[in-house]
Design a protein around this motif. Structure first.
Motif, short mmCIF file in Angstrom:
data_model
loop_
_atom_site.label_atom_id
_atom_site.label_comp_id
_atom_site.label_asym_id
_atom_site.label_seq_id
_atom_site.Cartn_x
_atom_site.Cartn_y
_atom_site.Cartn_z
N ASP A 153 0.82 -1.21 0.00
CA ASP A 153 0.00 0.00 0.00
C ASP A 153 0.85 1.26 0.00
N LEU A 154 0.22 2.34 -0.40
CA LEU A 154 0.88 3.65 -0.36
C LEU A 154 0.92 4.13 1.09
N SER A 155 2.12 4.42 1.57
CA SER A 155 2.22 4.93 2.94
C SER A 155 2.06 6.45 2.92
N LEU A 156 1.93 7.03 4.10
CA LEU A 156 1.81 8.49 4.18
C LEU A 156 3.09 9.15 3.63
N GLN A 157 4.24 8.57 3.99
CA GLN A 157 5.51 9.13 3.50
C GLN A 157 5.56 9.09 1.97
N ALA A 158 5.14 7.94 1.43
CA ALA A 158 5.18 7.79 -0.03
C ALA A 158 4.18 8.76 -0.68
N LYS A 197 2.83 21.67 8.32
CA LYS A 197 2.03 20.48 7.97
C LYS A 197 2.90 19.33 7.48
N THR A 198 2.22 18.22 7.24
CA THR A 198 2.90 16.97 6.88
C THR A 198 3.41 17.06 5.44
N ALA A 199 4.68 16.76 5.25
CA ALA A 199 5.24 16.79 3.88
C ALA A 199 6.57 16.04 3.88
N ASP A 200 7.06 15.78 2.68
CA ASP A 200 8.39 15.18 2.56
C ASP A 200 9.39 16.33 2.53
N LYS A 247 5.72 12.16 -0.85
CA LYS A 247 6.75 12.23 -1.88
C LYS A 247 6.11 12.26 -3.27
N ARG A 248 5.15 11.39 -3.50
CA ARG A 248 4.50 11.32 -4.81
C ARG A 248 3.74 12.62 -5.11
N SER A 249 3.18 13.24 -4.09
CA SER A 249 2.46 14.50 -4.32
C SER A 249 3.40 15.53 -4.93
N ILE A 250 4.59 15.62 -4.35
CA ILE A 250 5.58 16.57 -4.87
C ILE A 250 5.92 16.23 -6.32
N GLN A 251 6.17 14.93 -6.55
CA GLN A 251 6.57 14.51 -7.90
C GLN A 251 5.47 14.81 -8.92
N VAL A 252 4.23 14.54 -8.51
CA VAL A 252 3.11 14.73 -9.44
C VAL A 252 2.95 16.22 -9.77
N LEU A 253 3.02 17.07 -8.75
CA LEU A 253 2.85 18.50 -9.02
C LEU A 253 4.02 19.05 -9.84
N GLN A 254 5.23 18.63 -9.46
CA GLN A 254 6.39 19.10 -10.21
C GLN A 254 6.33 18.60 -11.66
#
Ligand SMILES: Cc1cc2nc3c(=O)[nH]c(=O)nc-3n(C[C@H](O)[C@H](O)[C@H](O)COP(=O)(O)OP(=O)(O)OC[C@H]3O[C@@H](n4cnc5c(N)ncnc54)[C@H](O)[C@@H]3O)c2cc1C
Lengths: 538, 113
Positions: free
Chosen positions: A448-453, A475-478, A456-463
């Motif tokens: 499963d996708l963890s909170l940490q992942a 707030k929570t972020a990598d 990280k993926r949120s940053i990658q997707v937006l970038q």
């Protein structure tokens, strides 16, 4: 005399259990109650001396020092491996008098107030009420401290006001143990307090716009914030509506804030020509697992103060997060596959219920509408600040991420605020959409996708989709994502480091750094930062 | 001869257990305008960041209607919250003293100025 109680600890955690992380000592300084009665300045300066004593002790040992407020940040920004300082016992407050105001100031003395760092938002609200005054804006609830709020850039959704740091007009920093290390800092272009006031708090004055804006959102690392001067306004009322609006129109509004030409209107909130008024606050909620034709929204209009309105608290309390979320967290956290189905239940628990009559508002002061939080238990909150015209695209990308790679037990919301003048202010765009996802911390199984992942993926997707963004510091972020600070702030981050290095000695910059700052690369000291950066510009 | 449990006993036990368990409850009163005394967060729930004091005491049922705290627990600041808990132990004592004694647990949080 101010007293400090020191506890030996092994770890530190936030209110919402985003840690724990190692820590060795928790100091807590309390002002001297008798001095408080006798003389404000004596009491305040006595507390300053105590903080300087602690700083000297920590400096001599080559260790670090980090102040914390209410630990409401949902990451390790407040943590230090060695010495931490809990500010709850430092909550002096004072109305600024005409004599305290700078001769050239454009501020009205009646609107200026001085608060010691550990004063909580609710304390401020109660105090200001006695003067017929109100904060201009705050977060959605009231448990944070004033120093904690400005250090991470707390905001609501008052798009015409901005964030909490934007009404700060002066800062009293303690940057070391020496007599020259108590500083009163304010912008050169807009002075607030007189030199005589600064002398009473034994501070040397620096009037410098850029340095002030660098220190405003200081991430706990620009010295110890001892006192904060804020500008407030006359009491006002807020009419709060919770209603549903058409998804397409909600998204159009999210991208434009063009309420005046909206098909959405509340009968009592239109002008003489029947055109919708501009709300003071707009927040819209989305469940990433549903494509609802109607979205829940909270819309607030500002009104002049009057006394004859019904007590709003019983209805406000119903409209807040409940302890149920924490319970849900335990269930959802264990069975991630059920998240989409359960997020529907989470929606029931977490979203403010629609007003019985969506056209009848709940009316209250700012303090009453943004009341105590009932949120408890392990929780995460990620927040991306994107330009208005990218708001919907960013939501589509991140909600698709939840659906395709998740599940993620959270709900999205969008709030909107004006750009902040703070160098590292999260609202970095002329109008910023604060796209947030709040939820319960889940235990991901291997696949499963963890909170940490997810972070990280949120940053990658937006970038990857060329969305400019920043992230809320509390707030929570990598936060250790390579190059993330440069992507978000570029040149501004460089200037922030320079200003910090100019103000703090190398030794004290190290004392005021922590792992969070190291991970983000912001603790880097600029040896040759021009000293002029930390001097008055007038 | 082994002792025989008559069917009467399980029923009594069941009734007793149900009565005692339903007698475990708590009532919390919170002063909505007050500001609570704060501690650094630990644990979960309502008291996670509140400086909570717990008081266990046995009182005579007669004095129940008006119960005074002996000392001045919150100085001049007053209470932020007071929670009254009726625990299993308390219910048992009440039962075995035929209602003459009651154990009460009070959890309170002081307000700050
Ligand atoms: C229930 C809940 C609701 C929230 N709602 C919102 C919201 O609506 N909007 C929003 O923007 N955020 C919101 N947040 C996030 C939260 O408000 C921020 O993270 C805020 O910074 C927390 O303030 P605090 O007093 O708890 O500070 P802490 O979290 O304890 O500390 C935050 C930072 O401030 C620094 N700091 C504290 N005191 C000092 C000092 N005296 N000198 C120097 N540095 C200092 C710390 O070192 C740390 O870096 C919410 C959080 C929770 C838990």
């Amino acid at each position: 005399m101010a007293t400090t109680i020191t506890r030996k600890i092994t770890e530190y955690d936030t209110l919402h259990k985003n840690g724990p992380w190692p820590a060795e000592y928790m100091h807590s300084t309390s002002i001297d109650g008798r001095l408080e009665q006798a003389d404000f300045f004596q009491c305040y300066n006595d507390a300053a001396a105590e903080i300087q004593r602690l700083l000297d002790m920590v400096r001599a040992k080559g260790e670090g020092f980090r102040a914390i407020g209410s630990s409401w940040s949902l990451n390790h920004i407040g943590q230090h491996d060695t010495h931490m300082h809990f500010n709850r016992g430092m909550n002096l407050r004072r109305a600024i008098s005409v004599a305290d105001v700078h001769a050239q100031s454009s501020y009205k003395s009646e609107n200026l107030f001085f608060f010691q760092c550990g004063t909580r938002v609710k304390e401020i609200n109660n105090y200001l009420f006695t003067f017929g005054k109100s904060l201009k804006t705050s977060g959605a609830s009231n448990g944070q401290t004033i120093a904690g709020c400005i250090s991470t850039g707390v905001h609501g959704s008052a798009h015409d006001v901005g964030s909490m740091q934007d009404y700060v007009v002066g800062l009293n920093l303690i940057i070391g143990p020496g007599p020259n290390d108590i500083v009163y800092l304010e912008p050169a272009s807009k002075s607030a307090l007189s030199d005589a006031f600064a002398a009473q708090i034994r501070a040397r004055v620096i009037r410098n716009d850029e340095l002030f804006h660098a220190a405003l959102v200081g991430l706990g690392s620009f010295g110890f914030i001892h006192g904060i001067v804020i500008e407030v306004e006359d009491l006002f009322l807020l009419n709060r509506y919770v209603t549903s609006l058409d998804r397409a129109e909600a998204f159009r509004l999210a991208g434009t804030l063009d309420f005046r030409n909206s098909s959405f209107r509340i009968p009592g909130e239109v002008d003489a020509l029947g055109k919708p008024n501009m709300p003071h606050h707009f927040k819209v909620f989305m469940n990433p697992y549903r494509h609802d034709a109607q979205l829940r929204a909270e819309i607030i209009y500002k009104k002049p103060y009057r006394k004859d309105y019904p007590d709003p608290i019983p209805r406000v309390r119903k409209a807040l997060y409940t302890e149920f979320i924490a319970g849900m967290g335990n269930i959802i956290g264990r069975i991630p596959n059920r998240i989409p189905a359960l997020s529907r239940m989470l929606e029931g628990a977490a979203l403010p219920p629609e007003n019985a009559d969506p056209n009848t508002p709940v009316t209250g002061t700012h303090a009453e509408i943004f009341f105590d939080s009932l949120q408890q238990g392990p929780a995460f909150a990620c927040e991306f600040c994107v330009p208005l015209d990218k708001a919907v695209k960013a939501y589509e990308l991140l909600s698709a991420l939840c659906r395709n790679e998740g599940p993620v037990p959270g709900l999205f919301a969008m709030r909107f605020i004006r750009k902040s003048e703070a160098l590292l202010g999260c609202p970095a765009f002329p109008y910023t959409c604060m796209l947030e996802i709040d939820g319960v911390i889940w235990r991901a199984k291997k696949k499963d996708l963890s909170l940490q992942a997810f972070c990280k993926r949120s940053i990658q997707v937006l970038q990857g989709n060329q969305i400019p963004f920043t992230m809320h510091w509390g707030k929570t972020a990598d936060w250790a994502y390579p190059g993330i600070i440069e992507y978000m702030y570029g040149e501004k981050a460089k200037r922030w480091r320079e200003y910090r290095s100019a103000l703090l000695s190398k030794e004290m910059a190290q004392v005021f750094s922590n792992k969070f700052l190291d991970e983000t690369g912001l603790s880097e000291y600029v040896d040759n930062a021009p000293v002029a950066l930390a001097k008055s510009t007038i | 001869m082994p002792h025989q449990i008559t069917p009467f006993f399980p029923k009594v036990l069941l009734i007793l257990a149900t009565t005692l368990l339903t007698a475990c409850y708590s009532v919390r009163v919170v002063n909505r305008d007050a500001i609570y005394r704060q501690v650094t967060p630990s644990g979960n729930g309502f008291y996670a960041d509140r400086e909570v004091h717990t008081l266990d005491t046995v009182i005579r049922s007669k004095s129940w209607q008006q119960f005074w705290l002996q000392e001045k627990p919150c100085g001049d600041c007053g209470f932020y919250s007071v929670e009254y808990l009726n625990t299993l132990g308390g219910s048992l004592r009440y039962f075995f003293t035929i209602g003459s004694r009651r154990t009460i647990r009070i959890k309170y949080v002081c307000a700050t100025k």
